[in-house]
Scaffold this motif. Structure first.
Motif, PDB file in Angstrom:
ATOM      1  N   THR A   1       0.844  -1.198   0.000  1.00 43.61           N
ATOM      2  CA  THR A   1       0.000   0.000   0.000  1.00 43.61           C
ATOM      3  C   THR A   1       0.878   1.246   0.000  1.00 43.61           C
ATOM      4  N   ASN A   2       0.941   1.939   1.141  1.00 40.51           N
ATOM      5  CA  ASN A   2       1.788   3.133   1.229  1.00 40.51           C
ATOM      6  C   ASN A   2       2.178   3.431   2.672  1.00 40.51           C
ATOM      7  N   VAL A   3       2.875   4.530   2.863  1.00 38.16           N
ATOM      8  CA  VAL A   3       3.443   4.863   4.164  1.00 38.16           C
ATOM      9  C   VAL A   3       2.368   5.199   5.211  1.00 38.16           C
ATOM     10  N   ILE A   4       1.180   5.587   4.773  1.00 38.63           N
ATOM     11  CA  ILE A   4       0.091   5.882   5.711  1.00 38.63           C
ATOM     12  C   ILE A   4      -0.225   4.649   6.548  1.00 38.63           C
ATOM     13  N   VAL A   5      -0.240   3.491   5.899  1.00 36.03           N
ATOM     14  CA  VAL A   5      -0.512   2.239   6.605  1.00 36.03           C
ATOM     15  C   VAL A   5       0.573   1.979   7.640  1.00 36.03           C
ATOM     16  N   LEU A   6       1.825   2.279   7.286  1.00 44.18           N
ATOM     17  CA  LEU A   6       2.934   2.108   8.220  1.00 44.18           C
ATOM     18  C   LEU A   6       2.782   3.027   9.430  1.00 44.18           C
ATOM     19  N   LEU A   7       2.444   4.295   9.176  1.00 43.36           N
ATOM     20  CA  LEU A   7       2.297   5.268  10.265  1.00 43.36           C
ATOM     21  C   LEU A   7       1.161   4.869  11.210  1.00 43.36           C
ATOM     22  N   ILE A   8       0.024   4.488  10.633  1.00 45.22           N
ATOM     23  CA  ILE A   8      -1.113   4.057  11.457  1.00 45.22           C
ATOM     24  C   ILE A   8      -0.751   2.791  12.219  1.00 45.22           C
ATOM     25  N   GLY A   9      -0.027   1.891  11.557  1.00 48.87           N
ATOM     26  CA  GLY A   9       0.391   0.649  12.203  1.00 48.87           C
ATOM     27  C   GLY A   9       1.311   0.899  13.382  1.00 48.87           C
ATOM     28  N   ILE A  10       2.262   1.818  13.216  1.00 46.27           N
ATOM     29  CA  ILE A  10       3.199   2.142  14.310  1.00 46.27           C
ATOM     30  C   ILE A  10       2.456   2.743  15.495  1.00 46.27           C
ATOM     31  N   ILE A  11       1.557   3.681  15.200  1.00 41.70           N
ATOM     32  CA  ILE A  11       0.773   4.321  16.267  1.00 41.70           C
ATOM     33  C   ILE A  11      -0.087   3.283  16.997  1.00 41.70           C
ATOM     34  N   SER A  12      -0.715   2.398  16.233  1.00 40.62           N
ATOM     35  CA  SER A  12      -1.564   1.364  16.822  1.00 40.62           C
ATOM     36  C   SER A  12      -0.736   0.386  17.654  1.00 40.62           C
ATOM     37  N   PHE A  13       0.453   0.062  17.143  1.00 37.12           N
ATOM     38  CA  PHE A  13       1.350  -0.845  17.860  1.00 37.12           C
ATOM     39  C   PHE A  13       1.745  -0.249  19.211  1.00 37.12           C
ATOM     40  N   LEU A  14       2.144   1.019  19.195  1.00 44.45           N
ATOM     41  CA  LEU A  14       2.538   1.691  20.433  1.00 44.45           C
ATOM     42  C   LEU A  14       1.367   1.782  21.406  1.00 44.45           C
ATOM     43  N   ALA A  15       0.185   2.118  20.859  1.00 39.11           N
ATOM     44  CA  ALA A  15      -1.009   2.219  21.716  1.00 39.11           C
ATOM     45  C   ALA A  15      -1.348   0.868  22.337  1.00 39.11           C
ATOM     46  N   GLY A  16      -1.224  -0.208  21.524  1.00 39.43           N
ATOM     47  CA  GLY A  16      -1.517  -1.541  22.036  1.00 39.43           C
ATOM     48  C   GLY A  16      -0.574  -1.970  23.144  1.00 39.43           C
ATOM     49  N   ILE A  17       0.716  -1.642  22.977  1.00 38.96           N
ATOM     50  CA  ILE A  17       1.699  -1.986  24.006  1.00 38.96           C
ATOM     51  C   ILE A  17       1.486  -1.153  25.265  1.00 38.96           C
ATOM     52  N   LEU A  18       1.296   0.175  25.070  1.00 36.14           N
ATOM     53  CA  LEU A  18       1.091   1.067  26.221  1.00 36.14           C
ATOM     54  C   LEU A  18      -0.220   0.773  26.938  1.00 36.14           C
ATOM     55  N   TYR A  19      -1.161   0.188  26.204  1.00 29.67           N
ATOM     56  CA  TYR A  19      -2.446  -0.162  26.803  1.00 29.67           C
ATOM     57  C   TYR A  19      -2.267  -1.201  27.906  1.00 29.67           C
ATOM     58  N   THR A  20      -1.290  -2.089  27.708  1.00 29.05           N
ATOM     59  CA  THR A  20      -1.112  -3.185  28.650  1.00 29.05           C
ATOM     60  C   THR A  20       0.201  -3.163  29.404  1.00 29.05           C
ATOM     61  N   TYR A  21       1.144  -2.323  28.954  1.00 29.91           N
ATOM     62  CA  TYR A  21       2.486  -2.372  29.536  1.00 29.91           C
ATOM     63  C   TYR A  21       3.010  -0.958  29.785  1.00 29.91           C
ATOM     64  N   GLY A  22       3.990  -0.856  30.681  1.00 30.28           N
ATOM     65  CA  GLY A  22       4.584   0.441  30.983  1.00 30.28           C
ATOM     66  C   GLY A  22       4.385   0.796  32.441  1.00 30.28           C
ATOM     67  N   PRO A  23       4.918   1.944  32.868  1.00 35.26           N
ATOM     68  CA  PRO A  23       4.786   2.365  34.271  1.00 35.26           C
ATOM     69  C   PRO A  23       3.325   2.459  34.707  1.00 35.26           C
ATOM     70  N   ILE A  24       2.490   3.010  33.812  1.00 30.66           N
ATOM     71  CA  ILE A  24       1.046   3.107  34.103  1.00 30.66           C
ATOM     72  C   ILE A  24       0.292   2.659  32.851  1.00 30.66           C
ATOM     73  N   PRO A  25       0.001   1.358  32.703  1.00 31.19           N
ATOM     74  CA  PRO A  25      -0.734   0.879  31.537  1.00 31.19           C
ATOM     75  C   PRO A  25      -2.084   1.582  31.403  1.00 31.19           C
ATOM     76  N   ILE A  26      -2.457   1.917  30.169  1.00 30.17           N
ATOM     77  CA  ILE A  26      -3.718   2.629  29.924  1.00 30.17           C
ATOM     78  C   ILE A  26      -4.908   1.840  30.461  1.00 30.17           C
ATOM     79  N   SER A  27      -4.831   0.518  30.406  1.00 27.94           N
ATOM     80  CA  SER A  27      -5.945  -0.318  30.882  1.00 27.94           C
ATOM     81  C   SER A  27      -6.181  -0.170  32.373  1.00 27.94           C
ATOM     82  N   ARG A  28      -5.203   0.365  33.088  1.00 26.95           N
ATOM     83  CA  ARG A  28      -5.327   0.548  34.533  1.00 26.95           C
ATOM     84  C   ARG A  28      -5.726   1.969  34.905  1.00 26.95           C
TER      85      ARG A  28
END
Length: 312
Positions: free
Chosen positions: A109-136
């Motif tokens: 496709t194009n770089v837009i898919v990559l950018l959205i994918g990176i943002i989604s990847f980071l959001a998914g990880i931060l949702y469950t992991y990190g000092p203060i997971p978003i899910s908490r």
């Protein structure tokens, strides 16, 4: 490790929450833009499912690590019957599959898919992991609703129409240019509202059921701040916002008239809401939030599918 324990670890039953927006986005690409790319469809479905399973596995692993209750068997993760190293291996393999197919999708496709994918990847990880997971935090419902309800639907539609300049990203003469067709992006956002509300409500119902246990485990979610009574009111309102949105979509001619059949699901939905209101317990009534999500969106999927088949 048995297949049953693996499915339990990645909570296979909850994968409906990511696959429904994916299917809806695909159908609206066919209905509204008359476009379908089978190769991109297959690649994204694999990447999406693997990433969804990975984030769920990470969440369950982190819950195990942060649980305050003592464990009888330190060599096994309670409830799953396999070791911590096996859990980490599962997470690594799933993330590797998700990233590999995500890169392949970008190349198609194009770089837009990559950018959205990176943002989604980071959001998914931060949702469950990190000092203060978003899910908490009290923002779990917003993040899960937006990223799973809107971003997945948008991306599943965009991979079929990436060459139609709905969103484009260009670099020329040392200038980066991002262009948006604001009207079309807004319409896609409207299409996603029932899925966003339904997914947010699955998270909300889960947090309502777990509010007491969550506090013991230092998880201060939205029901903790709103109070259970107000959280239950929000639970009901979000569904009604989804129904109102369906009517607006039909009026704007974004969705077919047959989509109004979704409104009929309000009858069984209200019964399910009443059952959940009376006894919001994880083991008994949480499932009604999943049933409501499936009920509304499966009828939505069927109605759009009929319109495509009949060329309405």
């Amino acid at each position: 490790m048995s297949l049953a324990s693996f499915f339990q670890f990645i909570e296979i039953k909850t994968k409906l929450a990511s696959m429904i927006p994916f299917i809806l986005g695909t159908l609206y690409s066919l209905y509204r833009y008359k476009s379908f790319n089978s190769k991109n469809f297959i690649i994204m479905s694999i990447s999406l499912l693997a990433f969804d399973m990975a984030t769920t596995a990470i969440n369950n692993y982190i819950d195990y690590k942060k649980a305050l209750k003592s464990q009888e068997n330190k060599n096994e993760i309670p409830g799953y019957g396999f070791s911590e190293s096996t859990a980490l291996t599962i997470i690594f393999i799933l993330l590797l599959i998700a990233i590999s197919f995500g890169i392949l999708l970008t190349l198609n496709t194009n770089v837009i898919v990559l950018l959205i994918g990176i943002i989604s990847f980071l959001a998914g990880i931060l949702y469950t992991y990190g000092p203060i997971p978003i899910s908490r935090t009290p923002f779990g419902e917003i993040f899960s609703g937006v990223f799973m309800g809107f971003i997945i639907l948008f991306l599943s539609l965009y991979i079929h129409i990436f060459d139609k300049n709905i969103v484009s990203f260009m670099y020329a003469n040392n200038m980066l240019t991002l262009s948006l067709n604001l009207v079309e992006v807004f319409y896609i956002f409207l299409i996603s509202i029932p899925t966003m509300c339904g997914i947010a409500n699955i998270m909300l119902a889960n947090n309502i059921c777990d509010v007491k246990e969550d506090i013991l485990n230092n998880r201060y979610t939205l029901p903790h701040y709103l109070g259970v009574k107000n959280a239950l009111k929000l639970f009901k309102i979000l569904y009604y916002i989804g129904y109102l949105d369906i009517i607006i979509l039909v009026i704007l001619k974004i969705s077919p008239v047959i989509s109004l059949l979704v409104i009929l699901t309000i009858i069984p939905l209200n019964k399910n809401i009443k059952i959940f209101y009376q006894n919001p317990i994880k083991s008994k009534t949480f499932v009604y939030s999943v049933k409501n999500f499936a009920l509304i969106n499966i009828v939505h999927i069927l109605s759009v599918s009929i319109a495509i088949i009949l060329n309405w």
